[in-house]
Design a protein around this motif. Structure first.
Motif, PDB file in Angstrom:
ATOM      1  N   MET A  25      47.741  51.612  48.763  1.00 49.97           N
ATOM      2  CA  MET A  25      46.301  51.641  49.035  1.00 49.97           C
ATOM      3  C   MET A  25      45.703  50.253  48.771  1.00 49.97           C
ATOM      4  SD  MET A  25      43.434  54.046  47.206  1.00 49.97           S
ATOM      5  CE  MET A  25      43.518  53.134  45.673  1.00 49.97           C
ATOM      6  N   SER A  26      44.984  49.712  49.726  1.00 51.23           N
ATOM      7  CA  SER A  26      44.330  48.448  49.432  1.00 51.23           C
ATOM      8  C   SER A  26      42.821  48.668  49.544  1.00 51.23           C
ATOM      9  CB  SER A  26      44.803  47.358  50.385  1.00 51.23           C
ATOM     10  OG  SER A  26      44.326  47.646  51.666  1.00 51.23           O
ATOM     11  N   SER A  27      42.065  47.727  49.006  1.00 51.12           N
ATOM     12  CA  SER A  27      40.617  47.907  49.016  1.00 51.12           C
ATOM     13  C   SER A  27      39.980  46.608  49.480  1.00 51.12           C
ATOM     14  CB  SER A  27      40.145  48.266  47.619  1.00 51.12           C
ATOM     15  OG  SER A  27      40.279  47.133  46.787  1.00 51.12           O
ATOM     16  N   ASN A  28      38.654  46.607  49.531  1.00 51.93           N
ATOM     17  CA  ASN A  28      37.965  45.378  49.942  1.00 51.93           C
ATOM     18  C   ASN A  28      37.787  44.398  48.793  1.00 51.93           C
ATOM     19  OD1 ASN A  28      37.664  46.333  52.503  1.00 51.93           O
ATOM     20  ND2 ASN A  28      35.756  47.435  51.993  1.00 51.93           N
ATOM     21  N   TYR A  29      38.217  44.818  47.618  1.00 52.80           N
ATOM     22  CA  TYR A  29      38.057  43.960  46.433  1.00 52.80           C
ATOM     23  C   TYR A  29      38.840  42.664  46.632  1.00 52.80           C
ATOM     24  CZ  TYR A  29      38.212  42.701  41.407  1.00 52.80           C
ATOM     25  OH  TYR A  29      38.094  42.074  40.184  1.00 52.80           O
ATOM     26  N   ARG A  30      38.166  41.531  46.386  1.00 54.74           N
ATOM     27  CA  ARG A  30      38.863  40.235  46.399  1.00 54.74           C
ATOM     28  C   ARG A  30      38.463  39.448  45.152  1.00 54.74           C
ATOM     29  NH1 ARG A  30      41.223  38.336  50.914  1.00 54.74           N
ATOM     30  NH2 ARG A  30      40.518  36.191  50.631  1.00 54.74           N
ATOM     31  N   GLY A  31      39.439  39.207  44.314  1.00 54.32           N
ATOM     32  CA  GLY A  31      39.177  38.453  43.086  1.00 54.32           C
ATOM     33  C   GLY A  31      39.979  37.163  43.094  1.00 54.32           C
ATOM     34  N   ARG A  32      39.688  36.319  42.131  1.00 54.14           N
ATOM     35  CA  ARG A  32      40.414  35.036  42.115  1.00 54.14           C
ATOM     36  C   ARG A  32      40.491  34.471  40.703  1.00 54.14           C
ATOM     37  NH1 ARG A  32      36.652  32.165  39.437  1.00 54.14           N
ATOM     38  NH2 ARG A  32      34.836  31.528  40.607  1.00 54.14           N
ATOM     39  N   PHE A  33      41.493  33.622  40.510  1.00 56.49           N
ATOM     40  CA  PHE A  33      41.579  32.786  39.314  1.00 56.49           C
ATOM     41  C   PHE A  33      41.497  31.364  39.853  1.00 56.49           C
ATOM     42  CE2 PHE A  33      44.483  30.542  36.195  1.00 56.49           C
ATOM     43  CZ  PHE A  33      43.532  30.467  35.198  1.00 56.49           C
ATOM     44  N   ALA A  34      40.607  30.569  39.266  1.00 55.91           N
ATOM     45  CA  ALA A  34      40.319  29.261  39.858  1.00 55.91           C
ATOM     46  C   ALA A  34      40.395  28.154  38.812  1.00 55.91           C
ATOM     47  CB  ALA A  34      38.939  29.301  40.514  1.00 55.91           C
ATOM     48  N   PRO A  35      41.598  27.831  38.354  1.00 57.20           N
ATOM     49  CA  PRO A  35      41.690  26.811  37.303  1.00 57.20           C
ATOM     50  C   PRO A  35      41.446  25.393  37.818  1.00 57.20           C
ATOM     51  CG  PRO A  35      43.895  27.461  38.024  1.00 57.20           C
ATOM     52  CD  PRO A  35      42.912  28.349  38.766  1.00 57.20           C
ATOM     53  N   SER A  36      40.915  24.563  36.933  1.00 55.36           N
ATOM     54  CA  SER A  36      40.799  23.133  37.225  1.00 55.36           C
ATOM     55  C   SER A  36      42.024  22.473  36.589  1.00 55.36           C
ATOM     56  CB  SER A  36      39.534  22.552  36.601  1.00 55.36           C
ATOM     57  OG  SER A  36      38.413  23.254  37.078  1.00 55.36           O
ATOM     58  N   PRO A  37      42.817  21.753  37.360  1.00 59.49           N
ATOM     59  CA  PRO A  37      44.055  21.192  36.795  1.00 59.49           C
ATOM     60  C   PRO A  37      43.820  19.927  35.973  1.00 59.49           C
ATOM     61  CG  PRO A  37      43.913  20.694  39.127  1.00 59.49           C
ATOM     62  CD  PRO A  37      42.696  21.518  38.805  1.00 59.49           C
ATOM     63  N   THR A  38      43.137  20.107  34.839  1.00 63.70           N
ATOM     64  CA  THR A  38      42.884  18.966  33.947  1.00 63.70           C
ATOM     65  C   THR A  38      43.890  18.960  32.801  1.00 63.70           C
ATOM     66  OG1 THR A  38      41.317  20.314  32.709  1.00 63.70           O
ATOM     67  CG2 THR A  38      40.413  18.927  34.445  1.00 63.70           C
ATOM     68  N   GLY A  39      44.789  19.921  32.792  1.00 68.13           N
ATOM     69  CA  GLY A  39      45.824  20.019  31.768  1.00 68.13           C
ATOM     70  C   GLY A  39      46.685  21.212  32.123  1.00 68.13           C
ATOM     71  N   PRO A  40      47.785  21.426  31.379  1.00 62.27           N
ATOM     72  CA  PRO A  40      48.615  22.592  31.664  1.00 62.27           C
ATOM     73  C   PRO A  40      47.899  23.887  31.271  1.00 62.27           C
ATOM     74  CG  PRO A  40      49.450  21.375  29.764  1.00 62.27           C
ATOM     75  CD  PRO A  40      48.274  20.616  30.257  1.00 62.27           C
ATOM     76  N   LEU A  41      48.439  25.016  31.689  1.00 63.92           N
ATOM     77  CA  LEU A  41      47.812  26.305  31.359  1.00 63.92           C
ATOM     78  C   LEU A  41      47.944  26.542  29.850  1.00 63.92           C
ATOM     79  CD1 LEU A  41      46.695  28.505  33.461  1.00 63.92           C
ATOM     80  CD2 LEU A  41      48.606  29.863  32.666  1.00 63.92           C
ATOM     81  N   HIS A  42      46.837  26.796  29.180  1.00 65.11           N
ATOM     82  CA  HIS A  42      46.898  27.067  27.746  1.00 65.11           C
ATOM     83  C   HIS A  42      46.610  28.546  27.509  1.00 65.11           C
ATOM     84  CE1 HIS A  42      42.541  27.047  27.634  1.00 65.11           C
ATOM     85  NE2 HIS A  42      42.536  25.839  28.178  1.00 65.11           N
ATOM     86  N   PHE A  43      46.674  28.936  26.253  1.00 62.79           N
ATOM     87  CA  PHE A  43      46.578  30.358  25.917  1.00 62.79           C
ATOM     88  C   PHE A  43      45.273  30.970  26.441  1.00 62.79           C
ATOM     89  CE2 PHE A  43      45.833  33.857  22.852  1.00 62.79           C
ATOM     90  CZ  PHE A  43      46.986  34.584  23.100  1.00 62.79           C
ATOM     91  N   GLY A  44      44.161  30.244  26.271  1.00 60.96           N
ATOM     92  CA  GLY A  44      42.858  30.770  26.712  1.00 60.96           C
ATOM     93  C   GLY A  44      42.829  30.960  28.221  1.00 60.96           C
ATOM     94  N   SER A  45      43.451  30.025  28.959  1.00 62.29           N
ATOM     95  CA  SER A  45      43.406  30.204  30.419  1.00 62.29           C
ATOM     96  C   SER A  45      44.334  31.316  30.868  1.00 62.29           C
ATOM     97  CB  SER A  45      43.646  28.907  31.206  1.00 62.29           C
ATOM     98  OG  SER A  45      44.298  27.948  30.510  1.00 62.29           O
ATOM     99  N   LEU A  46      45.417  31.575  30.119  1.00 62.53           N
ATOM    100  CA  LEU A  46      46.258  32.731  30.468  1.00 62.53           C
ATOM    101  C   LEU A  46      45.449  34.027  30.315  1.00 62.53           C
ATOM    102  CD1 LEU A  46      49.006  33.976  31.236  1.00 62.53           C
ATOM    103  CD2 LEU A  46      49.572  34.026  28.793  1.00 62.53           C
ATOM    104  N   VAL A  47      44.643  34.108  29.260  1.00 60.09           N
ATOM    105  CA  VAL A  47      43.822  35.314  29.053  1.00 60.09           C
ATOM    106  C   VAL A  47      42.858  35.494  30.237  1.00 60.09           C
ATOM    107  CG1 VAL A  47      42.093  36.400  27.552  1.00 60.09           C
ATOM    108  CG2 VAL A  47      44.036  35.172  26.531  1.00 60.09           C
ATOM    109  N   SER A  48      42.240  34.395  30.686  1.00 66.49           N
ATOM    110  CA  SER A  48      41.314  34.502  31.833  1.00 66.49           C
ATOM    111  C   SER A  48      42.052  34.888  33.108  1.00 66.49           C
ATOM    112  CB  SER A  48      40.620  33.162  32.108  1.00 66.49           C
ATOM    113  OG  SER A  48      39.797  32.831  31.053  1.00 66.49           O
ATOM    114  N   ALA A  49      43.214  34.271  33.327  1.00 67.70           N
ATOM    115  CA  ALA A  49      43.991  34.591  34.536  1.00 67.70           C
ATOM    116  C   ALA A  49      44.333  36.078  34.534  1.00 67.70           C
ATOM    117  CB  ALA A  49      45.260  33.753  34.590  1.00 67.70           C
ATOM    118  N   LEU A  50      44.753  36.576  33.378  1.00 67.73           N
ATOM    119  CA  LEU A  50      45.133  37.994  33.288  1.00 67.73           C
ATOM    120  C   LEU A  50      43.939  38.904  33.564  1.00 67.73           C
ATOM    121  CD1 LEU A  50      47.451  37.824  30.167  1.00 67.73           C
ATOM    122  CD2 LEU A  50      48.124  38.676  32.439  1.00 67.73           C
TER     123      LEU A  50
END
Ligand code: GLU
Length: 293
Positions: A1-26
């Motif tokens: 089943m798919s829906s019209n929902y479209r979400g995104r994760f939009a990091p700025s590559p100013t450094g590697p992924l850190h713990f806080g950005s993993l939480v946001s991505a999740l």
């Protein structure tokens, strides 16, 4: 089943992924997947001074290692600048922006803010600033509840395009979210302050803004955002313990999961954003300090 929902994760590559950005991505991933929606990754690399291609690669490798894989080809904002120029031109035509020759030095007395229109012209080096008004924006945050921005659009005219030609996050994020048909923004509470300006841009373009939810920001023991400035470390790739601890800050316990895949699947079922309601930040727990130090 798919829906019209479209979400995104939009990091700025100013450094590697850190713990806080993993939480946001999740958070953005879980919200999209529990709505049977589409989840995309967009790299917000408009700032050519702070963003670096090697960080883009590192971020994407780390996301892949946690099976956080974009459902659509990854968009790099640096490849979309012609679109930002087109929409800036519309704002110019409607006199919603003005050229500004001010320098950091001349704005020093206002602590870097730009509180009023200036006598500038386009014949000298100039940025483009957004004219703001005293409009109050109100919206219902999916996590934080009712939000009313009363003073956010006064006392500062933000830059949309810098003198060096780079477009600002504010302009790029609104245009890309609109053009990519994003219906839901789930992101860290550090971005609450940017929301009124974004709603203002949506209204100037006549676009419907997405639903927005701000998750509590994981902060260090000094209550500061985990960031490159305070030496946030890159997280390990594909590490189940890191994933479980990141999910813990989203009020999800998947301690019994024995693989990344099963942890993610359990987390999709367990995702209940209202459990995070009305919290702007969460202090990192002592056992997790090694993630950020
Ligand atoms: N690119 C922004 C950042 O890394 C996030 C944009 C957003 O989620 O609106 O802070």
């Amino acid at each position: 089943m798919s829906s019209n929902y479209r979400g995104r994760f939009a990091p700025s590559p100013t450094g590697p992924l850190h713990f806080g950005s993993l939480v946001s991505a999740l958070a953005s991933y879980l919200d999209a997947k529990c709505h049977s929606g589409t989840w995309i990754v967009r790299i917000e690399d408009v700032d050519t001074i702070r963003c670096r291609p090697e960080f883009t690669q590192q971020i994407l490798t780390t996301l892949n290692s946690y099976q956080l894989v974009s459902d659509e080809p990854i968009r790099l904002q640096s490849e979309q600048t012609h679109l930002f120029e087109t929409y800036l031109t519309k704002l110019k035509q409607n006199k919603h922006v003005f050229p500004c020759n001010c320098t950091r030095q001349s704005l020093k007395e206002y602590s870097g803010m730009h509180p009023h229109l200036c006598q500038s012209n386009e014949s000298m080096a100039h940025s483009w600033r957004l004219k703001i008004n005293n409009e109050n924006y109100r919206y219902h945050d999916l996590i934080q509840g009712e939000m009313l921005f009363t003073d956010d659009l006064s006392g500062n005219y933000p830059i949309l395009k810098r003198k060096d030609g780079d477009f600002s996050y504010q302009l790029a994020v609104v245009i890309d979210d609109h053009l990519q048909g994003i219906t839901h923004l789930i992101r860290g509470a550090d971005l609450i302050d940017t929301t009124a300006q974004q709603l203002h841009l949506y209204s100037l373009f006549g676009w419907q803004p997405p639903e927005i939810g701000h998750i509590p920001l994981v902060v260090n023991q000094e209550q500061e955002k985990i960031s490159k400035q305070n030496h946030a470390k890159a997280i390990l790739n594909g590490d189940l313990t890191t994933l479980k601890r990141a999910l813990h800050y989203l009020a999800i316990d998947v301690n019994k999961a024995n693989s990344i895949e099963s942890a993610l699947n359990q987390a999709i079922l367990a995702w209940q954003p209202h459990r995070l309601s009305n919290q702007i930040s969460k202090t990192i727990e002592p056992e997790d300090l090694f993630f950020i130090q």
